[in-house]
Write a protein that holds these residues in place. Structure first.
Motif, short mmCIF file in Angstrom:
data_model
loop_
_atom_site.label_atom_id
_atom_site.label_comp_id
_atom_site.label_asym_id
_atom_site.label_seq_id
_atom_site.Cartn_x
_atom_site.Cartn_y
_atom_site.Cartn_z
N GLY A 150 0.74 -1.31 -0.26
CA GLY A 150 -0.15 -0.21 0.00
C GLY A 150 0.81 1.36 -0.09
N VAL A 151 -0.29 2.11 -0.48
CA VAL A 151 0.54 4.00 -0.19
C VAL A 151 -0.05 4.80 0.27
CG1 VAL A 151 0.98 6.08 -1.93
CG2 VAL A 151 2.01 3.45 -3.13
N ILE A 152 0.65 5.01 1.32
CA ILE A 152 -0.88 5.84 2.11
C ILE A 152 0.24 7.31 1.74
CG2 ILE A 152 -0.71 6.89 4.52
CD1 ILE A 152 0.43 3.78 5.21
N LEU A 153 -0.97 8.02 1.38
CA LEU A 153 -1.32 9.38 0.77
C LEU A 153 -1.51 10.68 2.18
CD1 LEU A 153 -2.07 9.21 -2.43
CD2 LEU A 153 0.35 9.73 -1.77
N SER A 154 -0.46 11.47 2.48
CA SER A 154 -1.21 12.64 3.07
C SER A 154 -2.05 13.74 2.51
CB SER A 154 -0.32 13.00 4.92
OG SER A 154 0.69 13.96 3.33
N HIS A 155 -1.40 13.98 1.59
CA HIS A 155 -2.05 15.22 1.07
C HIS A 155 -1.17 15.68 -0.69
CE1 HIS A 155 1.53 17.39 2.57
NE2 HIS A 155 1.28 18.06 1.72
N ASP A 156 -2.20 16.43 -0.72
CA ASP A 156 -1.67 16.20 -2.86
C ASP A 156 -0.95 17.71 -3.04
OD1 ASP A 156 -3.05 19.46 -2.53
OD2 ASP A 156 -4.41 18.03 -3.92
N HIS A 157 0.08 18.25 -2.37
CA HIS A 157 0.93 18.93 -3.05
C HIS A 157 2.15 18.59 -3.37
CE1 HIS A 157 -0.06 22.01 0.52
NE2 HIS A 157 -0.71 22.44 -1.27
N ASP A 159 5.15 18.39 -2.96
CA ASP A 159 6.71 17.66 -2.69
C ASP A 159 6.08 16.54 -2.51
OD1 ASP A 159 5.56 19.25 -1.02
OD2 ASP A 159 6.92 19.27 0.29
N HIS A 160 5.08 15.58 -2.23
CA HIS A 160 4.36 15.11 -1.18
C HIS A 160 3.27 13.65 -2.44
CE1 HIS A 160 4.78 16.01 2.83
NE2 HIS A 160 5.88 17.31 2.56
N LEU A 161 2.39 14.35 -3.68
CA LEU A 161 2.66 12.97 -4.43
C LEU A 161 3.22 13.78 -5.15
CD1 LEU A 161 -0.32 11.13 -5.24
CD2 LEU A 161 -1.50 13.66 -5.43
N ASP A 162 3.86 12.94 -6.33
CA ASP A 162 4.22 12.72 -7.46
C ASP A 162 3.70 11.81 -8.49
OD1 ASP A 162 6.47 12.92 -9.37
OD2 ASP A 162 7.58 11.63 -8.58
N TYR A 163 3.75 12.46 -9.74
CA TYR A 163 2.29 12.11 -10.57
C TYR A 163 2.76 11.65 -11.12
CZ TYR A 163 -0.15 11.41 -15.49
OH TYR A 163 -0.69 11.25 -16.10
N ALA A 164 4.57 11.36 -10.85
CA ALA A 164 5.32 9.91 -12.04
C ALA A 164 5.85 9.02 -11.57
CB ALA A 164 6.82 11.28 -12.89
N ALA A 165 5.93 9.38 -10.03
CA ALA A 165 6.03 8.10 -9.17
C ALA A 165 4.44 6.88 -9.06
CB ALA A 165 6.09 8.39 -7.54
N ILE A 166 3.12 8.07 -8.90
CA ILE A 166 2.24 6.99 -8.96
C ILE A 166 1.89 6.85 -10.45
CG2 ILE A 166 -0.61 7.75 -8.79
CD1 ILE A 166 1.04 8.03 -6.22
N GLN A 167 2.05 6.73 -11.28
CA GLN A 167 2.41 6.32 -12.97
C GLN A 167 2.93 4.64 -12.58
OE1 GLN A 167 0.05 7.52 -15.65
NE2 GLN A 167 -0.67 8.36 -13.78
N ALA A 168 3.90 5.12 -12.20
CA ALA A 168 5.34 3.73 -11.92
C ALA A 168 4.74 3.07 -10.80
CB ALA A 168 6.71 4.53 -11.81
N LEU A 169 3.86 3.30 -9.99
CA LEU A 169 3.59 2.74 -8.91
C LEU A 169 1.85 1.84 -9.09
CD1 LEU A 169 4.94 4.92 -5.39
CD2 LEU A 169 5.72 2.30 -6.38
N ALA A 170 1.63 2.40 -10.24
CA ALA A 170 0.36 1.81 -9.96
C ALA A 170 -0.17 0.53 -10.48
CB ALA A 170 -0.63 2.51 -11.11
N GLY A 171 1.15 0.15 -11.27
CA GLY A 171 1.18 -1.31 -11.37
C GLY A 171 1.61 -2.23 -10.26
N LYS A 172 2.22 -1.95 -9.54
CA LYS A 172 3.16 -2.73 -8.50
C LYS A 172 2.78 -2.86 -7.16
CE LYS A 172 7.31 -2.86 -8.15
NZ LYS A 172 8.71 -2.28 -8.39
N THR A 173 1.10 -1.92 -7.03
CA THR A 173 0.69 -1.10 -5.46
C THR A 173 -0.48 -1.92 -5.54
OG1 THR A 173 2.12 0.48 -6.23
CG2 THR A 173 0.63 0.71 -3.77
N ALA A 174 -0.98 -2.60 -4.64
CA ALA A 174 -2.25 -3.16 -4.15
C ALA A 174 -3.40 -2.67 -3.75
CB ALA A 174 -2.16 -4.62 -3.92
N HIS A 175 -3.01 -1.39 -2.70
CA HIS A 175 -3.94 0.05 -2.25
C HIS A 175 -3.62 0.90 -2.59
CE1 HIS A 175 -5.98 -3.57 -0.82
NE2 HIS A 175 -4.90 -4.59 -0.10
N PHE A 176 -3.72 2.11 -2.53
CA PHE A 176 -3.72 3.47 -2.06
C PHE A 176 -4.73 4.19 -1.24
CE2 PHE A 176 -2.33 2.11 -6.52
CZ PHE A 176 -0.32 3.44 -6.64
N ILE A 177 -4.47 4.40 -0.36
CA ILE A 177 -4.99 4.90 0.93
C ILE A 177 -4.98 6.45 1.30
CG2 ILE A 177 -5.33 4.71 2.93
CD1 ILE A 177 -5.83 2.70 1.40
#
Length: 360
Positions: A150-157, A159-177
């Motif tokens: 799982g990926v745990i996110l605090s907010h969308d700034h 320096d905390h939410l990286d679009y490229a990282a989310i794209q790369a993680l989407a296929g190998k991550t089971a849960h996004f909280i």
């Protein structure tokens, strides 16, 4: 490069970033969460109202960020980084933590791997040629990470939410909280909706043997000029079978920390924002003295300061947050751990403070 040319380039970069955020926000989400006590008149709000900086004050801050930085705002020597391999991660004991940079942590809990606020891009910015640049590379790339529970996110700034990282993680991550609205943003970016859970403050979910609770924070949100506070911000209580952690995300100091401590404390380890603070924005980032008090309010045992050591986001020397929080913790007898990036940390018994930032 002479000073005049540097100013021209930086001003141009700033204008380009503003344009990028403006155009990006035209398609941004505009959710309605009528059931949330935090949501009112189309926006999320803090419990405690605070003063918003005027246009003039904001312009002055931006000018200082561009042209009035201290000499040591960035490290003069390379930041020490312990490179990680997939084999090291798989061999790590349960209950191990690795700092990957800023507020990005890799946790091994109940046999699964968890990431907080994953930022792996070179810049915390809508543009990868302008904006705050990393002091160091991540200890491991996303492609080398094992499957992520799982990926745990605090907010969308940025320096905390990286679009490229989310794209790369989407296929190998089971849960996004995520907090309310941030989950919608992930779905908008193409993450499978079945993988996404979004919570309001004080709501909990059970995933991978962990109980995760979104708890209050005092901050704000937005990635463009038109989507301010359209998504919620949160801190997180992370409970495994025999460990309890607190992840602060970003927050100013407020009485919510005491309320969280009363409901969920004590904590084995608090992962607390300590960096990017300034007297000009006291309500959304804590001074080190407040970070320590928040840790005490929470009933924390060990304190591990985060939100530092990776990006230049304020007007203080890059190493100042470490020096100040270390001195304050020593004066109060609070155990503090300051691991190098990529260093393995046993959550139940972290390594004592080491002043790696003084090397070189």
């Amino acid at each position: 490069m002479n000073r005049t040319l540097r100013r021209i380039l930086l001003t141009g970069a700033l204008a380009a970033m503003a344009y990028a955020t403006l155009t990006a926000s035209r398609s941004s989400i505009d959710p309605v969460y009528a059931g949330s006590p935090q949501f009112s008149e189309g926006k999320f709000r803090n419990v405690k109202r605070f003063e918003v900086m005027s246009v003039g004050k904001t312009a002055l801050v931006m000018w200082r960020m561009l042209f009035d930085k201290p000499a040591d705002a960035s490290p003069a020597a390379p930041v020490p980084v312990n490179a990680l391999s997939p084999a090291q991660l798989l061999a790590a004991a349960d209950g191990t933590l690795f700092r990957l940079g800023h507020s990005t942590l890799l946790l091994k809990l109940n046999g699964g791997f968890w990431l907080t606020d994953p930022v792996f891009s070179e810049r915390a910015s809508p543009l990868q040629w302008a904006g705050p640049k990393r002091f160091h590379a991540p200890p491991i790339g996303i492609a080398e990470l094992p499957p992520i529970t799982g990926v745990i996110l605090s907010h969308d700034h940025y320096d905390h939410l990286d679009y490229a990282a989310i794209q790369a993680l989407a296929g190998k991550t089971a849960h996004f909280i995520a907090p309310l609205g941030v989950g919608d943003r992930l779905v908008q970016w193409g993450v499978d909706p079945a993988k996404v859970q979004q919570l309001d403050w004080w709501q909990s979910t059970h995933v991978g043997g962990l109980r995760l609770t979104a708890t209050p924070a005092q901050h704000f949100s937005g990635r463009g000029l038109r989507d301010g506070n359209r998504t919620l911000w949160a801190s997180w209580v992370i409970e495994a079978d025999d460990l309890k952690l607190f992840f602060s995300g970003d927050s100013g100091y407020f009485d919510g920390f005491k309320a969280i401590g009363e409901r969920f404390g004590p904590f084995d380890l608090t992962l607390m924002e300590t960096g990017a603070y300034d007297a000009q924005w006291p309500d959304v980032h804590m001074q080190p003295e407040e970070t320590l008090q928040a840790h005490l309010d929470l009933g924390g045992k060990w304190l591990l300061p985060i939100h530092n050591g990776t990006f230049d986001l304020a007007l203080h020397d890059w190493y100042e947050p470490f020096e100040r929080i270390a001195a304050l913790a020593a004066a109060k007898g609070v155990p503090i751990s300051t691991p190098q990036m990529g260093e393995a940390v046993t959550i139940a018994q972290p390594p004592a403070m080491q002043a790696w930032w003084r090397q070189g």
